[in-house]
Design a protein around this motif. Sequence first.
Motif, PDB file in Angstrom:
ATOM      1  N   UNK A  50       0.963  -1.110  -0.079  1.00 22.39           N
ATOM      2  CA  UNK A  50       0.284  -0.432  -0.116  1.00 22.39           C
ATOM      3  C   UNK A  50       0.934   1.411   0.210  1.00 22.39           C
ATOM      4  N   UNK A  92     -13.958  -0.881  -3.092  1.00 24.71           N
ATOM      5  CA  UNK A  92     -13.338  -0.515  -5.127  1.00 24.71           C
ATOM      6  C   UNK A  92     -14.517   0.320  -5.215  1.00 24.71           C
ATOM      7  N   UNK A  96     -12.512   4.362  -5.665  1.00 22.92           N
ATOM      8  CA  UNK A  96     -12.830   4.370  -6.890  1.00 22.92           C
ATOM      9  C   UNK A  96     -12.801   6.467  -6.477  1.00 22.92           C
TER      10      UNK A  96
ATOM     11  N   UNK B  18     -12.597  -9.511  -6.109  1.00 21.66           N
ATOM     12  CA  UNK B  18     -11.210  -9.201  -6.520  1.00 21.66           C
ATOM     13  C   UNK B  18     -11.075  -8.872  -8.372  1.00 21.66           C
ATOM     14  N   UNK B  25      -4.761  -5.335 -14.342  1.00 20.96           N
ATOM     15  CA  UNK B  25      -3.672  -5.433 -13.796  1.00 20.96           C
ATOM     16  C   UNK B  25      -3.386  -6.511 -14.869  1.00 20.96           C
ATOM     17  N   UNK B 164      -7.767   5.232 -14.532  1.00 23.64           N
ATOM     18  CA  UNK B 164      -7.423   5.079 -13.168  1.00 23.64           C
ATOM     19  C   UNK B 164      -6.795   3.698 -13.056  1.00 23.64           C
ATOM     20  N   UNK B 165      -7.084   3.304 -13.746  1.00 23.11           N
ATOM     21  CA  UNK B 165      -8.146   1.905 -12.671  1.00 23.11           C
ATOM     22  C   UNK B 165      -7.379   0.970 -12.094  1.00 23.11           C
ATOM     23  N   UNK B 166      -6.001   1.624 -12.879  1.00 27.23           N
ATOM     24  CA  UNK B 166      -5.084   0.481 -11.832  1.00 27.23           C
ATOM     25  C   UNK B 166      -5.424   0.307 -10.739  1.00 27.23           C
ATOM     26  N   UNK B 167      -5.648   1.449  -9.529  1.00 28.34           N
ATOM     27  CA  UNK B 167      -6.206   1.573  -8.836  1.00 28.34           C
ATOM     28  C   UNK B 167      -6.869   0.942  -7.742  1.00 28.34           C
ATOM     29  N   UNK B 168      -7.548   0.213  -8.922  1.00 29.49           N
ATOM     30  CA  UNK B 168      -8.409  -1.093  -7.803  1.00 29.49           C
ATOM     31  C   UNK B 168      -7.583  -2.296  -7.056  1.00 29.49           C
ATOM     32  N   UNK B 169      -6.439  -2.277  -7.921  1.00 26.44           N
ATOM     33  CA  UNK B 169      -5.143  -3.207  -7.125  1.00 26.44           C
ATOM     34  C   UNK B 169      -4.300  -2.383  -5.772  1.00 26.44           C
ATOM     35  N   UNK B 170      -4.237  -1.528  -4.789  1.00 28.35           N
ATOM     36  CA  UNK B 170      -4.171  -1.322  -4.241  1.00 28.35           C
ATOM     37  C   UNK B 170      -4.959  -1.048  -3.588  1.00 28.35           C
ATOM     38  N   UNK B 171      -7.001  -0.841  -3.524  1.00 33.84           N
ATOM     39  CA  UNK B 171      -8.311  -1.014  -3.022  1.00 33.84           C
ATOM     40  C   UNK B 171      -8.597  -2.544  -2.687  1.00 33.84           C
ATOM     41  N   UNK B 172      -8.219  -3.398  -3.524  1.00 30.98           N
ATOM     42  CA  UNK B 172      -8.816  -4.589  -2.602  1.00 30.98           C
ATOM     43  C   UNK B 172      -7.352  -4.713  -1.709  1.00 30.98           C
TER      44      UNK B 172
END
Lengths: 106, 229
Positions: A50, A92, A96, B18, B25, B164-172
Amino acid sequence: MSLWPVILGVAVGSFLLRASFLSLVDPARVPARVRRVLPFAPAAVLGALLASSLHGPVAEGAAGPGGGLARLGALVLAGLAAWWTESVLVTLLAGMAMLWTLTALT
Amino acid sequence: MSTPRTAFRAGARAILPFLVGVVVFGSVAGSSARDLGLSALQSATLAGLLFAGAAELVTLDLLARGAPLLVVVATALIVNARLALYAAALSPHMTGLSGGQRLGLAAFVTDQPFVLTWRGFATPLPSAARAAYFLGAALPMWITWQAAHLAGFAYGARLPAQLSLDFALPLTFVAVLVPRLRERGPRTAALVAAGLYPVCAGLPLQLGLCAAAGAGVLVSALRGGEPRA
């Protein structure tokens, strides 16, 4: 191109890491002290991951707009959502939505 | 969820949210592989056998910079060192399986199914149900990764960067980690690791992640607290 040695090296090496304590090494031979702290490892890795996602995207080149501040704000809101709801989907969506809002504002 | 069948379904249900991050990714990784000039077979080998997004992106990044073979392989394996920790943490729960079954299960060890299973084990399950729960989470994840990787290779990541959909990863990662912070051990480990990462980020060979996580584990172990096996 000498890509195959690299590809096979990382693939086979990673499989050996995965198989290590699951089938190659008897987990009973893992020292008790190591076994006691192992449950903490995922939390530590996730915490570091993170922090790295704020420091620079894990997926290099996949970075969209939205600077560190927007990402930090989104992570904080997502963290609150995760704390209260314990739902991956809600977390999520909250994260977002916050990122898009902050990016639009800045 | 005590029978293997219901446990498998529970695992599959748990992994669903997930998969959004996995699609994003995976397509990024696939399109990166193509950008670097990998053949379709080489790309599919990375997706299917390596099956680890962060390590794959590190591999491709170092290859693009012309790093020597040994450095690329060593760095990717450092990024993946956590998989050995996962294997060790899963192992006591995977009793009653044959050697071949354990070897097969190992191929699917990766972050999301592991952390889900880790969370799922908070409630006691019979050992057969534990393996089924893990596989129920891991199999959809593997299939999704292959499909996204292939799509990324074939079409490139056409997802607009603005999202910025790559941000979904840290959100998980947040979604999985935060509920565990109620316990002292994981909380100490996570906070120390996150706090130290900026200091460790400058370390060579991508050692920063491992160093920060290792320090987190060490400090939480020294502080004691009740680990959950």
